[in-house]
Design a protein around this motif. Sequence first.
Motif, mmCIF file in Angstrom:
data_model
loop_
_atom_site.group_PDB
_atom_site.id
_atom_site.type_symbol
_atom_site.label_atom_id
_atom_site.label_comp_id
_atom_site.label_asym_id
_atom_site.label_seq_id
_atom_site.Cartn_x
_atom_site.Cartn_y
_atom_site.Cartn_z
ATOM 1 N N GLY A 25 -40.378 2.694 -5.032
ATOM 2 C CA GLY A 25 -39.216 3.632 -5.484
ATOM 3 C C GLY A 25 -38.113 3.410 -4.564
ATOM 4 N N PHE A 26 -37.703 2.519 -3.759
ATOM 5 C CA PHE A 26 -36.609 2.390 -3.145
ATOM 6 C C PHE A 26 -35.449 1.892 -4.134
ATOM 7 N N ILE A 27 -34.062 2.104 -3.730
ATOM 8 C CA ILE A 27 -32.854 2.093 -4.562
ATOM 9 C C ILE A 27 -32.198 0.914 -4.356
ATOM 10 N N LYS A 28 -31.791 -0.136 -4.831
ATOM 11 C CA LYS A 28 -30.980 -1.106 -4.240
ATOM 12 C C LYS A 28 -29.623 -0.739 -4.172
ATOM 13 N N LYS A 29 -29.121 -1.067 -2.987
ATOM 14 C CA LYS A 29 -27.818 -0.547 -2.510
ATOM 15 C C LYS A 29 -26.843 -1.898 -2.506
ATOM 16 N N LYS A 30 -27.234 -2.830 -2.150
ATOM 17 C CA LYS A 30 -26.242 -3.816 -2.092
ATOM 18 C C LYS A 30 -27.000 -5.192 -2.457
ATOM 19 N N ASP A 31 -26.378 -6.272 -2.967
ATOM 20 C CA ASP A 31 -27.060 -7.303 -3.451
ATOM 21 C C ASP A 31 -26.089 -8.496 -3.515
ATOM 22 N N MET A 32 -25.717 -9.164 -2.349
ATOM 23 C CA MET A 32 -24.666 -10.113 -2.447
ATOM 24 C C MET A 32 -25.170 -11.574 -2.271
ATOM 25 N N PRO A 33 -24.760 -12.482 -2.968
ATOM 26 C CA PRO A 33 -25.198 -13.997 -2.701
ATOM 27 C C PRO A 33 -24.767 -14.382 -1.123
ATOM 28 N N LEU A 34 -25.683 -15.196 -0.367
ATOM 29 C CA LEU A 34 -25.178 -15.866 0.741
ATOM 30 C C LEU A 34 -25.361 -17.513 0.609
ATOM 31 N N ASP A 35 -25.598 -18.089 1.435
ATOM 32 C CA ASP A 35 -25.833 -19.436 1.614
ATOM 33 C C ASP A 35 -27.184 -19.854 0.765
ATOM 34 N N GLY A 36 -26.966 -20.894 0.063
ATOM 35 C CA GLY A 36 -28.134 -21.455 -0.612
ATOM 36 C C GLY A 36 -28.524 -20.548 -1.648
ATOM 37 N N ASP A 37 -29.936 -20.310 -1.897
ATOM 38 C CA ASP A 37 -30.433 -18.926 -2.741
ATOM 39 C C ASP A 37 -30.768 -17.588 -2.106
ATOM 40 N N ASN A 38 -29.982 -17.514 -0.813
ATOM 41 C CA ASN A 38 -30.244 -16.356 -0.211
ATOM 42 C C ASN A 38 -29.410 -15.195 -0.629
ATOM 43 N N ARG A 39 -29.816 -13.941 -0.237
ATOM 44 C CA ARG A 39 -29.128 -12.865 -0.814
ATOM 45 C C ARG A 39 -28.991 -11.938 0.512
ATOM 46 N N TRP A 40 -27.884 -10.985 0.437
ATOM 47 C CA TRP A 40 -27.945 -9.931 1.288
ATOM 48 C C TRP A 40 -28.525 -8.658 0.497
ATOM 49 N N ILE A 41 -29.570 -8.311 0.568
ATOM 50 C CA ILE A 41 -30.166 -7.151 -0.470
ATOM 51 C C ILE A 41 -30.681 -6.095 0.622
ATOM 52 N N THR A 42 -30.222 -4.947 0.243
ATOM 53 C CA THR A 42 -30.157 -3.955 1.055
ATOM 54 C C THR A 42 -30.801 -2.688 0.160
ATOM 55 N N LEU A 43 -31.739 -1.747 0.635
ATOM 56 C CA LEU A 43 -32.258 -0.737 -0.338
ATOM 57 C C LEU A 43 -32.206 0.449 0.545
ATOM 58 N N ASP A 47 -34.271 9.462 -1.493
ATOM 59 C CA ASP A 47 -34.071 10.716 -0.853
ATOM 60 C C ASP A 47 -32.972 10.759 0.356
ATOM 61 N N ALA A 48 -32.433 9.399 0.664
ATOM 62 C CA ALA A 48 -31.566 9.428 1.754
ATOM 63 C C ALA A 48 -30.601 8.430 1.513
ATOM 64 N N GLN A 49 -29.921 8.319 0.334
ATOM 65 C CA GLN A 49 -29.102 7.303 -0.196
ATOM 66 C C GLN A 49 -28.076 6.902 0.884
ATOM 67 N N ASP A 50 -27.536 7.719 1.492
ATOM 68 C CA ASP A 50 -26.421 7.560 2.586
ATOM 69 C C ASP A 50 -27.191 7.229 4.051
ATOM 70 N N GLY A 51 -28.341 7.075 4.027
ATOM 71 C CA GLY A 51 -29.338 6.723 5.319
ATOM 72 C C GLY A 51 -29.216 5.459 5.499
ATOM 73 N N PRO A 52 -30.103 5.179 6.455
ATOM 74 C CA PRO A 52 -30.293 3.502 6.911
ATOM 75 C C PRO A 52 -30.873 2.711 5.752
ATOM 76 N N GLU A 53 -30.187 1.494 5.648
ATOM 77 C CA GLU A 53 -30.767 0.628 4.749
ATOM 78 C C GLU A 53 -31.638 -0.312 5.062
ATOM 79 N N LEU A 54 -32.493 -0.661 4.449
ATOM 80 C CA LEU A 54 -33.752 -1.722 4.368
ATOM 81 C C LEU A 54 -33.117 -2.957 3.965
ATOM 82 N N LEU A 55 -32.996 -4.060 4.938
ATOM 83 C CA LEU A 55 -32.495 -5.356 4.521
ATOM 84 C C LEU A 55 -33.676 -6.136 4.405
#
Length: 131
Positions: A25-43, A47-55
């Motif tokens: 039930g986490f919400i995707k906050k960021k999803d940006m491409p990085l080198d190769g097939d990697n992405r910067w995905i944070t959730l 209940d705390a959408q402005d709180g810490p992000e899980l990478l």
Amino acid sequence: MKITVISIPVRDQEKALHFYTEKLGFIKKKDMPLDGDNRWITLVSKDAQDGPELLLEPAPLHFEPCKVFQDSLMAAGIPWTQFDVDSVDAEYERLTKIGVEFSIKPSIFSTVKYAVFNDTCGNYIQIVENL
């Protein structure tokens, strides 16, 4: 100083994204491409959408010491991290109904109730309820 991003190593970012959003039930906050097939995905927590992000960190795919550490924690049954919940019993019931596998069913230790599940991406995760 404050905590803004905490990472969890995952073997498959797309699979992890599905598990952490669709099942946990986490919400995707960021999803940006990085080198190769990697992405910067944070959730974030719904209940705390402005709180810490899980990478969702793909480190085990590119950095052998991370893979070894992750494998060692799994072999020992040690959770990578923990998430607090209002009710371990309710989360256990909800998650088992949708196929999440638990290595430790709800148990009490001192002033907390906890349970541990497999995130299907190389980690055990502990959920905790303060009693």
